[in-house]
Scaffold this motif. Structure first.
Motif, short mmCIF file in Angstrom:
data_model
loop_
_atom_site.label_atom_id
_atom_site.label_comp_id
_atom_site.label_asym_id
_atom_site.label_seq_id
_atom_site.Cartn_x
_atom_site.Cartn_y
_atom_site.Cartn_z
N LEU A 185 7.49 -29.50 1.13
CA LEU A 185 8.59 -30.00 0.81
C LEU A 185 9.77 -29.96 2.12
CD1 LEU A 185 9.01 -29.12 -2.92
CD2 LEU A 185 9.00 -31.41 -2.00
N GLN A 186 10.07 -28.77 2.55
CA GLN A 186 10.89 -28.51 3.78
C GLN A 186 10.55 -29.21 5.06
OE1 GLN A 186 11.04 -24.51 5.22
NE2 GLN A 186 12.93 -24.78 6.32
N SER A 187 9.45 -29.64 5.28
CA SER A 187 8.98 -30.23 6.40
C SER A 187 9.02 -31.76 6.03
CB SER A 187 7.45 -30.30 6.64
OG SER A 187 7.23 -28.83 7.07
N ARG A 188 8.84 -32.25 5.01
CA ARG A 188 8.90 -33.87 4.64
C ARG A 188 10.49 -33.90 4.68
NH1 ARG A 188 8.34 -37.92 5.43
NH2 ARG A 188 8.18 -39.80 3.94
N LEU A 189 11.30 -33.08 3.96
CA LEU A 189 12.77 -33.70 3.93
C LEU A 189 13.33 -33.43 5.68
CD1 LEU A 189 13.90 -31.49 0.78
CD2 LEU A 189 14.17 -34.04 1.27
N ARG A 190 12.94 -32.53 6.39
CA ARG A 190 13.21 -32.58 7.80
C ARG A 190 12.43 -33.71 8.58
NH1 ARG A 190 10.58 -28.23 9.79
NH2 ARG A 190 12.00 -26.75 8.40
N GLN A 191 11.50 -34.22 8.08
CA GLN A 191 10.98 -35.39 8.84
C GLN A 191 11.91 -36.66 8.69
OE1 GLN A 191 7.40 -36.57 7.08
NE2 GLN A 191 6.13 -36.56 8.97
N ASN A 202 14.75 -36.46 11.08
CA ASN A 202 14.26 -36.85 12.34
C ASN A 202 13.91 -38.17 12.49
OD1 ASN A 202 14.55 -34.04 13.32
ND2 ASN A 202 12.70 -33.57 12.51
N GLY A 203 14.22 -38.96 11.51
CA GLY A 203 14.07 -40.64 11.68
C GLY A 203 13.03 -40.85 10.73
N SER A 204 13.52 -41.34 9.53
CA SER A 204 12.79 -41.72 8.49
C SER A 204 12.06 -43.08 8.78
CB SER A 204 13.67 -42.04 7.27
OG SER A 204 13.01 -42.51 6.05
N HIS A 205 10.91 -43.61 8.10
CA HIS A 205 10.13 -44.79 7.84
C HIS A 205 11.16 -45.75 7.35
CE1 HIS A 205 9.04 -43.01 4.28
NE2 HIS A 205 8.97 -44.23 3.88
N ASN A 206 12.28 -45.48 6.43
CA ASN A 206 12.80 -46.25 5.60
C ASN A 206 14.23 -46.43 6.45
OD1 ASN A 206 14.79 -47.13 3.68
ND2 ASN A 206 13.33 -46.46 1.99
N GLU A 207 14.57 -47.75 6.71
CA GLU A 207 15.93 -47.87 7.68
C GLU A 207 17.22 -47.85 6.60
OE1 GLU A 207 16.30 -48.18 10.81
OE2 GLU A 207 14.03 -48.09 10.80
N ILE A 212 21.36 -41.43 5.72
CA ILE A 212 21.59 -39.96 6.44
C ILE A 212 22.33 -39.91 7.54
CG2 ILE A 212 19.97 -38.63 7.86
CD1 ILE A 212 17.54 -39.20 5.97
N LYS A 213 22.67 -41.10 8.24
CA LYS A 213 23.45 -40.83 9.34
C LYS A 213 24.85 -41.42 9.11
CE LYS A 213 19.96 -42.86 12.78
NZ LYS A 213 19.47 -43.82 13.36
N SER A 214 25.14 -41.81 7.84
CA SER A 214 26.44 -41.96 7.39
C SER A 214 27.21 -40.59 7.06
CB SER A 214 26.40 -42.74 6.14
OG SER A 214 26.11 -41.85 4.89
N LEU A 259 18.33 -46.10 -4.63
CA LEU A 259 19.05 -47.24 -3.90
C LEU A 259 18.12 -47.57 -2.63
CD1 LEU A 259 22.67 -45.97 -3.69
CD2 LEU A 259 21.68 -47.71 -5.21
N THR A 260 17.09 -46.76 -2.21
CA THR A 260 16.70 -47.11 -0.97
C THR A 260 15.17 -46.97 -1.13
OG1 THR A 260 16.59 -44.59 -0.07
CG2 THR A 260 18.65 -46.07 0.59
N ASN A 261 14.37 -46.91 -2.11
CA ASN A 261 13.02 -46.88 -2.11
C ASN A 261 12.56 -48.04 -2.06
OD1 ASN A 261 13.52 -44.02 -3.65
ND2 ASN A 261 11.27 -44.13 -3.41
N LYS A 262 11.69 -48.62 -1.18
CA LYS A 262 11.05 -49.74 -0.68
C LYS A 262 9.99 -49.92 -1.83
CE LYS A 262 11.37 -49.74 4.14
NZ LYS A 262 10.79 -49.70 5.50
N LEU A 263 9.27 -48.95 -2.44
CA LEU A 263 8.20 -49.21 -3.40
C LEU A 263 8.79 -49.27 -4.54
CD1 LEU A 263 5.77 -46.25 -2.39
CD2 LEU A 263 5.75 -48.63 -1.82
#
Length: 98
Positions: free
Chosen positions: A26-32, A35-40, A46-48, A79-83
């Motif tokens: 879980l920690q690695s996934r959240l860190r990912q 570091n740049g999510s696949h979801n714009e 995250i950048k806000s 709000l941001t889940n593409k699926l």
């Protein structure tokens, strides 16, 4: 202690994203995500300047993670889940005018 499961990213009382970690911790996934999510859309959150917080639901049942994630997506309508739209459309919850 297990390190796999389902997580949610929140801002105030609004769910921003629901995801799962079954290939990594879980920690690695959240860190990912940071570091740049696949979801714009998630990247924008995250950048806000909006403060974000997380909930995690660790599990030992790797086979049940997909179902748990689907249930959380239905429950929280992030709000941001593409699926979200794709899965809900598959289950027939949207009108045919969509």
């Amino acid at each position: 202690m297990t390190s796999f499961g389902v997580y949610s990213i929140w801002s105030k009382n609004v769910c921003v994203y629901v995801g799962q970690a079954k290939q990594q911790s879980l920690q690695s996934r959240l860190r990912q995500h940071y570091n740049g999510s696949h979801n714009e859309k998630l990247n924008a959150w995250i950048k806000s300047s909006h403060p974000l917080w997380f909930t995690v639901e660790p599990t030992n049942n790797i086979q049940g993670i997909d179902a748990k994630e689907r249930n959380r997506i239905k429950k929280y309508a992030p709000l941001t889940n593409k699926l979200l739209l794709k899965k809900e459309y598959q289950y027939g919850h949207y009108s045919s005018s969509f």
